[in-house]
Scaffold this active site. Structure first.
Site, PDB file in Angstrom:
ATOM      1  N   LYS A   1      65.331 183.346  58.515  1.00  0.00           N
ATOM      2  CA  LYS A   1      64.388 182.741  59.448  1.00  0.00           C
ATOM      3  C   LYS A   1      64.579 181.233  59.532  1.00  0.00           C
ATOM      4  CE  LYS A   1      60.095 183.156  57.870  1.00  0.00           C
ATOM      5  NZ  LYS A   1      58.912 183.763  57.184  1.00  0.00           N
TER       6      LYS A   1
ATOM      7  N   SER B   1      55.541 186.211  59.850  1.00  0.00           N
ATOM      8  CA  SER B   1      56.311 185.154  60.494  1.00  0.00           C
ATOM      9  C   SER B   1      57.822 185.413  60.507  1.00  0.00           C
ATOM     10  CB  SER B   1      56.043 183.827  59.775  1.00  0.00           C
ATOM     11  OG  SER B   1      56.466 183.890  58.417  1.00  0.00           O
TER      12      SER B   1
ATOM     13  N   SER C   1      54.283 188.127  55.704  1.00  0.00           N
ATOM     14  CA  SER C   1      55.318 187.636  56.614  1.00  0.00           C
ATOM     15  C   SER C   1      56.661 188.351  56.527  1.00  0.00           C
ATOM     16  CB  SER C   1      55.541 186.135  56.390  1.00  0.00           C
ATOM     17  OG  SER C   1      54.409 185.416  56.815  1.00  0.00           O
TER      18      SER C   1
END
Length: 538
Positions: free
Chosen positions: A144, A219, A243
């Site tokens: 990410k 996320s 997440s």
């Protein structure tokens, strides 16, 4: 006659009436909540009509459907070249990214050069030596945006950092590279990782590969999305409120949140690694459960893997104590739906058949405080959201930003404004109360699980929602967040697709440092129910 010691006076008429009224009001709230969810679904199905649905195209090369450990083995055995594997995944990203918008920056040229160097190494080293020293040699991976990768964009999803590139690798990325992994690029997140969808004003919105009308979660949403779409075989996520697990759930792949404190945090969302107590953990994400333990071993180090987690020890599944719970209990969250209850009960029934011990249903009373407890502990984190949102150049003020958003002049998404509102408006819990409730739950769950138990728990009350629906269902992430509060290891397990072709799944929870039990159960569930189902016909 004297009152018997320890006896209690019967409740007064007033107390009886108040309790009855409370139950009636609670049930009324639940019915209203369910009715509201029903109306939201009707609206979403009308707004996002079937003609707007799109899925990613089928893969053209069977290499894209291999596990990471399988690819590593084939590269070591010279059955396939790393350059071929890397180019295959690069081509796939280029094919699907216009549809899903998952990868926000790439390093394809560098990856190809690294793969060519790997092929030269493979030609001169023994297979056994490579497996021992570099278990992921030649295997591409992604991570990410908020996890620092040297030379690659590190924006945290905010416009103030649109041109910022990381000066060095985060510790977890450095460890995977040292194990032979080849970075392909970074993936989309919400601003500063603080929302349950992956959307920002800089890179836009990431779309679910099973249905582009739906969320990928957050996320680590872009990361789960590109893996599910076969654009990457392996990824590193981070988890502070679900997440890793929420995106893995919505995208139908495996993910593992390790016991808190095992993985290094340097380079995760600008952390130095010296901040002290935190709920965040980095963890592995993959389409296949067999990739999780090897990558976890790389991320935490061999010493911790052997001494603290005993990852090499066999887990006799028949002797496991399996318990389950079918609801969170926090009335802010939506009610469990049948298509989410069904995979949980499939798993329960399976272990009832193979276990020597009875599978028991449990209720943990303090779970009804999940959101309040998570909100208390997130405010204890070293990451100050309003400060980070300004790229550490002051603070972004909710009362100033709200009118700017209303007039279309804000640099931030509505999700960021909502998060600012939570910090500005929601009351701060009394520390003594919050910490007592947290400690009480940790004690209760760890006593139930002991040294040889796992908890089967719902992933969510409903499958992946339509885009923006999370704004009217903001508490559903609590099904994941409770285990960040409790610092427990959890594996997210895909359990196939529902009638609409959307992934469903469950969480497998262990006591502290019992990650191997979670992974063993996940492996059994993959064997029994198939695990990952591609978003396209195979």
């Amino acid at each position: 006659m004297a009152e018997t010691k320890g006896s209690k006076e019967p409740p007064s008429t007033k107390q009886v009436v108040c309790r009855a009224l409370s139950r009636v009001l609670l049930q009324a709230f639940i019915w209203i909540h369910q009715g509201f969810d029903y109306i939201v679904d009707i609206f979403c199905n009308w707004w996002y009509n079937e003609s707007k649905r799109q899925i990613v195209p089928p893969v053209k090369d069977p290499l894209l459907l291999e596990s990471a450990v399988s690819l590593a083995e084939k590269i070591r055995k010279k059955e396939v070249r790393s350059e071929e594997v890397v180019k295959c995944f690069i081509a796939r990203i280029r094919e699907v990214n216009p549809i899903i918008n998952a990868v926000t920056d790439e390093c394809f040229d560098e990856a190809i050069e690294e793969a060519q160097a790997v092929d030269a190494i493979v030609a001169s080293r023994s297979e056994e030596e490579l497996k021992r020293e570099k278990p992921f040699l030649g295997v591409p991976f992604t991570t990410k945006d908020s996890t620092a990768c040297k030379g690659v964009l590190h924006t945290l999803g905010i416009q103030a950092r649109k041109d910022v590139r990381a000066d060095e690798d985060s510790e977890v990325v450095a460890r995977l590279k040292a194990a032979g992994g080849i970075l392909l690029g970074v993936t989309n997140i919400p601003e500063i990782n603080m929302w349950c969808e992956s959307r920002n004003m800089l890179h836009g919105q990431t779309n679910n590969p099973y249905d582009t009308r739906r969320t990928v979660g957050g996320s680590s949403g872009g990361e789960a999305c590109v893996i599910a779409a076969c654009g990457s075989p392996l990824g590193i996520g981070s988890d502070i409120g679900g997440s890793i697990r929420l995106p893995c759930f919505t995208c139908g792949i495996f993910g593992h949140k390790p016991t808190t404190g095992l993985t290094p945090t340097r380079g995760l969302t600008l952390r130095t690694g010296e901040e002290g107590r935190t709920m965040v953990s980095a963890g592995p994400m993959s389409r296949y459960v067999q990739d999780l333990a090897p990558l976890l071993r790389v991320l935490i180090g061999e010493d911790k893997a052997v001494k603290e987690l005993q990852l090499d020890d066999e887990v006799p599944l028949a002797n496991l104590q399996v318990v389950y719970s079918d609801a969170l209990g926090d009335i802010r969250a939506s009610a469990m739906r049948p298509d989410m209850m069904e995979p949980l009960m499939r798993a329960v029934n399976h272990f009832q058949e193979i276990s020597k011990l009875p599978v028991r249903k449990i209720h943990i009373k303090n779970m009804k405080y999940t959101f309040r407890l998570w909100h208390y502990w997130i405010l204890k984190e070293p990451c100050d959201f309003s400060y980070e949102l300004s790229n550490r150049k002051g603070r972004v003020d909710f009362w100033r930003e709200l009118p700017l958003k209303l007039f279309g002049m804000s640099n931030f998404t509505l999700a960021a404004i909502v998060r600012l509102a939570m910090e500005a408006i929601l009351p701060v819990e009394v520390p003594a109360w919050a910490e007592e409730k947290t400690n009480s739950m940790v004690k209760e769950i760890t006593e139930i699980l002991g040294e040889n138990g796992v908890l089967l728990f719902p992933s969510s009350p409903m499958p992946a929602m339509h885009h923006y629906a999370s704004f009217v269902r903001p508490y559903n992430f609590a099904y994941f967040a409770i285990f960040n509060v409790l610092n427990l290891p959890v594996t997210q397990v895909p359990m196939g697709l529902n009638a609409e072709g959307i992934p469903v799944g469950i969480q497998v929870v262990g006591a502290p440092n019992k990650d191997r039990l979670c992974l063993a159960v996940a492996k059994e569930l993959q064997k029994a129910f198939g695990g990952y189902v591609p978003p396209f016909p195979v």
